[in-house]
Design a protein around this motif. Sequence first.
Motif, PDB file in Angstrom:
ATOM      1  N   LYS A  46       0.812  -1.351  -0.058  1.00  0.00           N
ATOM      2  CA  LYS A  46      -0.095  -0.025  -0.249  1.00  0.00           C
ATOM      3  C   LYS A  46       0.798   1.342  -0.084  1.00  0.00           C
ATOM      4  O   LYS A  46       2.160   1.246   0.408  1.00  0.00           O
ATOM      5  CB  LYS A  46      -0.918   0.069   1.313  1.00  0.00           C
ATOM      6  N   THR A  48       0.265   5.163   1.439  1.00  0.00           N
ATOM      7  CA  THR A  48      -0.545   6.322   2.176  1.00  0.00           C
ATOM      8  C   THR A  48      -0.212   7.666   1.841  1.00  0.00           C
ATOM      9  O   THR A  48       1.015   8.161   1.823  1.00  0.00           O
ATOM     10  CB  THR A  48      -0.173   6.352   3.714  1.00  0.00           C
ATOM     11  N   TYR A  83       1.331   2.266  -8.070  1.00  0.00           N
ATOM     12  CA  TYR A  83       0.454   1.788  -7.121  1.00  0.00           C
ATOM     13  C   TYR A  83      -1.156   1.996  -8.073  1.00  0.00           C
ATOM     14  O   TYR A  83      -1.304   2.947  -8.514  1.00  0.00           O
ATOM     15  CB  TYR A  83       0.462   2.486  -5.907  1.00  0.00           C
ATOM     16  N   GLN A  87      -4.764   0.415  -3.885  1.00  0.00           N
ATOM     17  CA  GLN A  87      -3.535   0.588  -3.239  1.00  0.00           C
ATOM     18  C   GLN A  87      -3.336   1.616  -2.525  1.00  0.00           C
ATOM     19  O   GLN A  87      -2.411   1.747  -1.599  1.00  0.00           O
ATOM     20  CB  GLN A  87      -2.457  -0.067  -3.885  1.00  0.00           C
ATOM     21  N   GLU A  89      -4.025   4.469   0.315  1.00  0.00           N
ATOM     22  CA  GLU A  89      -4.922   4.755   1.547  1.00  0.00           C
ATOM     23  C   GLU A  89      -4.605   6.286   1.827  1.00  0.00           C
ATOM     24  O   GLU A  89      -3.414   6.744   1.950  1.00  0.00           O
ATOM     25  CB  GLU A  89      -4.082   4.007   2.824  1.00  0.00           C
TER      26      GLU A  89
END
Length: 287
Positions: A46, A48, A83, A87, A89
């Motif tokens: 992931k 962020t 990404y 994926q 966040e």
Amino acid sequence: MRARTRTGGLLALTAATALILGACSGGTDDTGGETDAATSDGGGEKITIGIKFDQPGLGFKEGDTYTGFDTDVARYVAEKLGYSEDQIEWKEAPSAQRETLLSTDQVDMIFATYSITDKRKETVAFAGPYFVAGQDLLVAEDNTDIKGPEDLEGKNLCSVTGSTSAQRIKDEYAAGVQLLEQPGYAECVTALLSGQVDAVTTDDIILAGLAAQPANKGKVKVVGAPFSTERYGVGIPQSSDKCEDINAAITEMIEDGSWEEAITTNTEGTGYTPNASENPPTPDACA
């Protein structure tokens, strides 16, 4: 007799080994096919990303939907870094918390009207800029008197509590302007529409995002005479090695037309155009 015993032991050992290896593999799914152990939990790596949740047209959260120019640039860059949308966040990045979020590795990148400054570079790093904004004014659609900050003498001006933009106008352009502070820019627009104030001030693209909201369309406009320079960068931790890759993605977004498309989509109907002498920007060399 002894040979048969040895053979039976080898067969048992082989069967046991097969069972152990089977337990370590991905197993089977409901259709009897094999599953991948690395992805069987539906996860994967992931990233962020910090954005604003309360700036229409830039970074805005409504339910599980994230919209705005900053958000569009973030998606594009994330994709170029490898990404996919699922994926990402998203994490809220209020202005006062941006340095903390980066320096404590709570986010990988921040796209949140984050102006590049030497002071901020003491604790975080930047890629970009991906946009150059300027302080401007939002006025009623039919207002023809206010063309710049000098025209606010004796008038009422709204900005958000804690912002220095309105005070700057009072100090540098119109000492007689009356200042009204509100908790958010939505409240400032309400005050403008009701006639309580004559103008609202902050960065031009933030004002354009507000003007693009359905409730405000056709009622307010951005004056279009910016009088400062705010270089919006991608905030990253100082330990990050992604600066050059992010800059390459920004450059590609500008060159393939996606950058201009994102600007148009998020400010449609406002008449807003970015400052052509500053935009589209060229990303700085990475330190």
